[in-house]
Design an enzyme around this catalytic site. Structure first.
Site, PDB file in Angstrom:
ATOM      1  N   LYS A  48     -20.096 -14.946  41.740  1.00 35.15           N
ATOM      2  CA  LYS A  48     -20.202 -14.095  40.534  1.00 35.15           C
ATOM      3  C   LYS A  48     -20.717 -14.805  39.283  1.00 35.15           C
ATOM      4  O   LYS A  48     -20.522 -14.338  38.168  1.00 35.15           O
ATOM      5  CB  LYS A  48     -18.854 -13.414  40.211  1.00 35.15           C
ATOM      6  CG  LYS A  48     -18.324 -12.596  41.347  1.00 35.15           C
ATOM      7  CD  LYS A  48     -19.225 -11.426  41.642  1.00 35.15           C
ATOM      8  CE  LYS A  48     -19.687 -11.454  43.065  1.00 35.15           C
ATOM      9  NZ  LYS A  48     -20.854 -10.610  43.311  1.00 35.15           N
ATOM     10  N   THR A  51     -25.636 -15.844  40.958  1.00 35.61           N
ATOM     11  CA  THR A  51     -26.342 -16.356  42.135  1.00 35.61           C
ATOM     12  C   THR A  51     -27.582 -15.517  42.473  1.00 35.61           C
ATOM     13  O   THR A  51     -28.668 -16.058  42.699  1.00 35.61           O
ATOM     14  CB  THR A  51     -25.405 -16.305  43.371  1.00 35.61           C
ATOM     15  OG1 THR A  51     -24.072 -16.595  42.966  1.00 35.61           O
ATOM     16  CG2 THR A  51     -25.858 -17.245  44.447  1.00 35.61           C
ATOM     17  N   THR A  52     -27.389 -14.211  42.507  1.00 32.49           N
ATOM     18  CA  THR A  52     -28.469 -13.303  42.928  1.00 32.49           C
ATOM     19  C   THR A  52     -29.677 -13.455  41.997  1.00 32.49           C
ATOM     20  O   THR A  52     -30.822 -13.506  42.448  1.00 32.49           O
ATOM     21  CB  THR A  52     -27.952 -11.840  42.887  1.00 32.49           C
ATOM     22  OG1 THR A  52     -26.652 -11.807  43.474  1.00 32.49           O
ATOM     23  CG2 THR A  52     -28.879 -10.907  43.614  1.00 32.49           C
ATOM     24  N   HIS A 115     -21.902 -21.865  48.251  1.00 34.48           N
ATOM     25  CA  HIS A 115     -20.803 -21.809  47.276  1.00 34.48           C
ATOM     26  C   HIS A 115     -19.892 -23.038  47.440  1.00 34.48           C
ATOM     27  O   HIS A 115     -18.855 -23.128  46.783  1.00 34.48           O
ATOM     28  CB  HIS A 115     -19.935 -20.567  47.508  1.00 34.48           C
ATOM     29  CG  HIS A 115     -20.516 -19.273  47.009  1.00 34.48           C
ATOM     30  ND1 HIS A 115     -21.223 -19.159  45.843  1.00 34.48           N
ATOM     31  CD2 HIS A 115     -20.445 -18.007  47.524  1.00 34.48           C
ATOM     32  CE1 HIS A 115     -21.571 -17.893  45.663  1.00 34.48           C
ATOM     33  NE2 HIS A 115     -21.115 -17.181  46.672  1.00 34.48           N
ATOM     34  N   ARG A 137     -20.795 -20.128  34.880  1.00 32.73           N
ATOM     35  CA  ARG A 137     -20.705 -19.013  33.939  1.00 32.73           C
ATOM     36  C   ARG A 137     -19.357 -19.075  33.230  1.00 32.73           C
ATOM     37  O   ARG A 137     -18.378 -19.578  33.793  1.00 32.73           O
ATOM     38  CB  ARG A 137     -20.823 -17.704  34.740  1.00 32.73           C
ATOM     39  CG  ARG A 137     -20.905 -16.460  33.922  1.00 32.73           C
ATOM     40  CD  ARG A 137     -21.026 -15.230  34.809  1.00 32.73           C
ATOM     41  NE  ARG A 137     -21.325 -14.053  34.021  1.00 32.73           N
ATOM     42  CZ  ARG A 137     -21.368 -12.819  34.489  1.00 32.73           C
ATOM     43  NH1 ARG A 137     -21.158 -12.594  35.778  1.00 32.73           N
ATOM     44  NH2 ARG A 137     -21.642 -11.795  33.693  1.00 32.73           N
ATOM     45  N   SER A 145     -16.122 -10.186  36.591  1.00 30.51           N
ATOM     46  CA  SER A 145     -17.146  -9.796  37.561  1.00 30.51           C
ATOM     47  C   SER A 145     -16.557  -9.839  38.981  1.00 30.51           C
ATOM     48  O   SER A 145     -16.775  -8.936  39.789  1.00 30.51           O
ATOM     49  CB  SER A 145     -18.349 -10.741  37.437  1.00 30.51           C
ATOM     50  OG  SER A 145     -19.359 -10.373  38.328  1.00 30.51           O
ATOM     51  N   ARG A 269     -24.179  -5.335  38.524  1.00 29.43           N
ATOM     52  CA  ARG A 269     -23.219  -4.451  37.847  1.00 29.43           C
ATOM     53  C   ARG A 269     -23.693  -4.213  36.425  1.00 29.43           C
ATOM     54  O   ARG A 269     -24.263  -3.188  36.120  1.00 29.43           O
ATOM     55  CB  ARG A 269     -21.810  -5.073  37.895  1.00 29.43           C
ATOM     56  CG  ARG A 269     -20.701  -4.124  37.460  1.00 29.43           C
ATOM     57  CD  ARG A 269     -19.364  -4.820  37.515  1.00 29.43           C
ATOM     58  NE  ARG A 269     -19.277  -5.936  36.592  1.00 29.43           N
ATOM     59  CZ  ARG A 269     -18.873  -5.856  35.325  1.00 29.43           C
ATOM     60  NH1 ARG A 269     -18.491  -4.694  34.836  1.00 29.43           N
ATOM     61  NH2 ARG A 269     -18.846  -6.924  34.548  1.00 29.43           N
ATOM     62  N   LYS A 270     -23.506  -5.195  35.530  1.00 27.78           N
ATOM     63  CA  LYS A 270     -23.937  -5.042  34.146  1.00 27.78           C
ATOM     64  C   LYS A 270     -24.898  -6.141  33.737  1.00 27.78           C
ATOM     65  O   LYS A 270     -25.799  -5.933  32.958  1.00 27.78           O
ATOM     66  CB  LYS A 270     -22.718  -5.109  33.224  1.00 27.78           C
ATOM     67  CG  LYS A 270     -22.197  -3.777  32.801  1.00 27.78           C
ATOM     68  CD  LYS A 270     -21.217  -3.973  31.651  1.00 27.78           C
ATOM     69  CE  LYS A 270     -20.623  -2.648  31.228  1.00 27.78           C
ATOM     70  NZ  LYS A 270     -19.535  -2.856  30.263  1.00 27.78           N
ATOM     71  N   GLY A 271     -24.613  -7.343  34.208  1.00 29.27           N
ATOM     72  CA  GLY A 271     -25.495  -8.467  33.889  1.00 29.27           C
ATOM     73  C   GLY A 271     -25.465  -8.840  32.418  1.00 29.27           C
ATOM     74  O   GLY A 271     -26.496  -9.170  31.836  1.00 29.27           O
TER      75      GLY A 271
HETATM   76  P1  A3P Z   1     -21.474  -8.707  36.199  1.00 33.90           P
HETATM   77  O1  A3P Z   1     -20.474  -8.269  37.221  1.00 33.90           O
HETATM   78  O2  A3P Z   1     -20.830  -9.342  35.021  1.00 33.90           O
HETATM   79  O3  A3P Z   1     -22.419  -7.631  35.806  1.00 33.90           O
HETATM   80  P2  A3P Z   1     -23.516 -13.213  41.846  1.00 33.90           P
HETATM   81  O4  A3P Z   1     -24.953 -12.913  42.065  1.00 33.90           O
HETATM   82  O5  A3P Z   1     -23.220 -14.662  41.757  1.00 33.90           O
HETATM   83  O6  A3P Z   1     -22.670 -12.467  42.796  1.00 33.90           O
HETATM   84  O7  A3P Z   1     -23.175 -12.694  40.377  1.00 33.90           O
HETATM   85  C1  A3P Z   1     -23.179 -11.333  40.085  1.00 33.90           C
HETATM   86  C2  A3P Z   1     -23.247 -11.174  38.578  1.00 33.90           C
HETATM   87  O8  A3P Z   1     -24.599 -11.450  38.143  1.00 33.90           O
HETATM   88  C3  A3P Z   1     -22.952  -9.744  38.162  1.00 33.90           C
HETATM   89  O9  A3P Z   1     -22.361  -9.848  36.866  1.00 33.90           O
HETATM   90  C4  A3P Z   1     -24.342  -9.146  38.128  1.00 33.90           C
HETATM   91  O10 A3P Z   1     -24.453  -7.968  37.404  1.00 33.90           O
HETATM   92  C5  A3P Z   1     -25.130 -10.286  37.509  1.00 33.90           C
HETATM   93  N1  A3P Z   1     -26.577 -10.191  37.781  1.00 33.90           N
HETATM   94  C6  A3P Z   1     -27.188  -9.805  38.918  1.00 33.90           C
HETATM   95  N2  A3P Z   1     -28.516  -9.818  38.790  1.00 33.90           N
HETATM   96  C7  A3P Z   1     -28.771 -10.214  37.526  1.00 33.90           C
HETATM   97  C8  A3P Z   1     -29.969 -10.408  36.771  1.00 33.90           C
HETATM   98  N3  A3P Z   1     -31.158 -10.182  37.300  1.00 33.90           N
HETATM   99  N4  A3P Z   1     -29.855 -10.827  35.504  1.00 33.90           N
HETATM  100  C9  A3P Z   1     -28.639 -11.061  34.942  1.00 33.90           C
HETATM  101  N5  A3P Z   1     -27.469 -10.886  35.603  1.00 33.90           N
HETATM  102  C10 A3P Z   1     -27.527 -10.466  36.880  1.00 33.90           C
END
Ligand code: A3P
Length: 303
Positions: A48, A51-52, A115, A137, A145, A269-271
């Site tokens: 969270k 990563t994505t 991870h 983060r 998150s 989700r929100k980013g």
């Molecule tokens: P939030 O839940 O705060 O919105 P991971 O990829 O490590 O699982 O992390 C997921 C978090 O990264 C989520 O945060 C997600 O919304 C956010 N995220 C995903 N894609 C993103 C992007 N392109 N830019 C910024 N944040 C992003």
């Protein structure tokens, strides 16, 4: 205790960190069998931490020459494949599916993710000249998150995981691949000792000035942007392609699933930075701040 019931699955303590029990065989297989190549680039995060997003950026950065004109931009793999398919996890994907997967199909330089904490990385990763990109983060946003994410994994009739209970576990270090602070500190130390091997990045810095951070990343990976690329908007193009709005609106990320059954859309989700205040009381925030301050004391690291 060495085992705690932590929704959505029980967590087991292994080498000082908490892992879902179903992942342990895969972690061990990865530690025993993964052979790093000096040209590998490994993205490392706690769950969270973005990563994505960084998987997408790393992929776009490394493959930018292939998709530089407008015709090939329309066929960019990020438009039809989820970032987790393009930059797979070692323990959460490759070694979960197969104890000793055949990785020969990956072309060099391989882009992979994990991870795993620094101290639990496969030996060959620490010993080889491969590069590690670590993204962390703010712990409060990471925690919120993660809470949202795990609520998605809960059976509907169980409702939401009580936030105070989740917070209590997080502050005691019981979270996926946690204690969170130990995860971050391991890579922070490695990065200060071996800056050419480990790049330490923060989600908040990426959000505040993504183009500076992407250039830093490109330099670290030995693929700096040329003058021509800087003039023709390559950096901005990558950031647009990998933006939250763009990625989250793509059909593949709205409807697809990963082999583990996780839905691609759950990774978006929100980013945003600071969303934790919408869920946590000031008191809850202070509790995390207090723990982090104590644990990070003397490290030079602040959130
Ligand atoms: P939030 O839940 O705060 O919105 P991971 O990829 O490590 O699982 O992390 C997921 C978090 O990264 C989520 O945060 C997600 O919304 C956010 N995220 C995903 N894609 C993103 C992007 N392109 N830019 C910024 N944040 C992003």
């Amino acid at each position: 205790p060495s085992e705690v019931d932590c929704v959505p699955s029980s967590l087991r303590l292994y080498q000082g960190f908490w892992f879902p029990s179903w992942l342990l065989n895969s972690v061990v297989a990865c530690q025993n069998h993964f052979q790093a190549h000096p040209s590998d680039i490994l993205l490392v995060t706690s769950p969270k931490c973005g990563t994505t997003w960084l998987k997408a950026i790393l992929f776009a950065l490394m493959n930018r020459a292939k998709y530089s004109d407008s015709y090939s931009q329309k066929r960019h793999p990020l438009l039809t494949q989820n970032p987790h398919d393009l930059v797979p996890f070692l323990e959460f994907r490759l070694y979960l599916q197969n104890k000793n997967p055949d990785l020969t199909a990956f072309t060099s330089p391989r882009l992979l993710a994990t991870h795993l904490p620094y101290s639990s990385l496969p030996r060959s990763v620490r010993d080889s000249n491969c590069k590690l990109v670590y993204l962390c983060r703010n712990p409060k946003d990471t925690f919120i998150s993660m809470w949202h994410y795990f609520n998605k994994l809960r059976p509907e009739e169980k409702g939401q995981l009580p936030l105070p209970e989740a917070l209590d576990k997080f502050c005691r270090g019981v979270s996926w691949c946690g204690p969170y602070w130990d995860h971050v500190l391991g890579y922070h130390k490695a990065s200060s000792e071996m800056p050419e091997k480990v790049l330490f990045m923060k989600y908040e810095e990426m959000k505040a000035d993504p183009s500076v951070q992407v250039r830093r990343l490109a330099d670290f990976m030995g693929r700096p942007f040329s003058e021509e690329e800087l003039r023709n908007g390559t950096v901005e193009g990558i950031l647009r392609m990998c933006s939250f709005d763009n990625l989250s609106a793509l059909e593949v990320n709205r409807s697809g699933k990963l082999p583990t059954g996780l839905e691609n859309k759950w990774f978006f989700r929100k980013g945003e930075v600071g969303d934790c205040v919408n869920y946590m009381s000031a008191e809850m925030g202070e509790r995390i701040d207090g723990v982090m301050e104590e644990k990070l004391h003397g490290s030079g690291l602040k959130f």
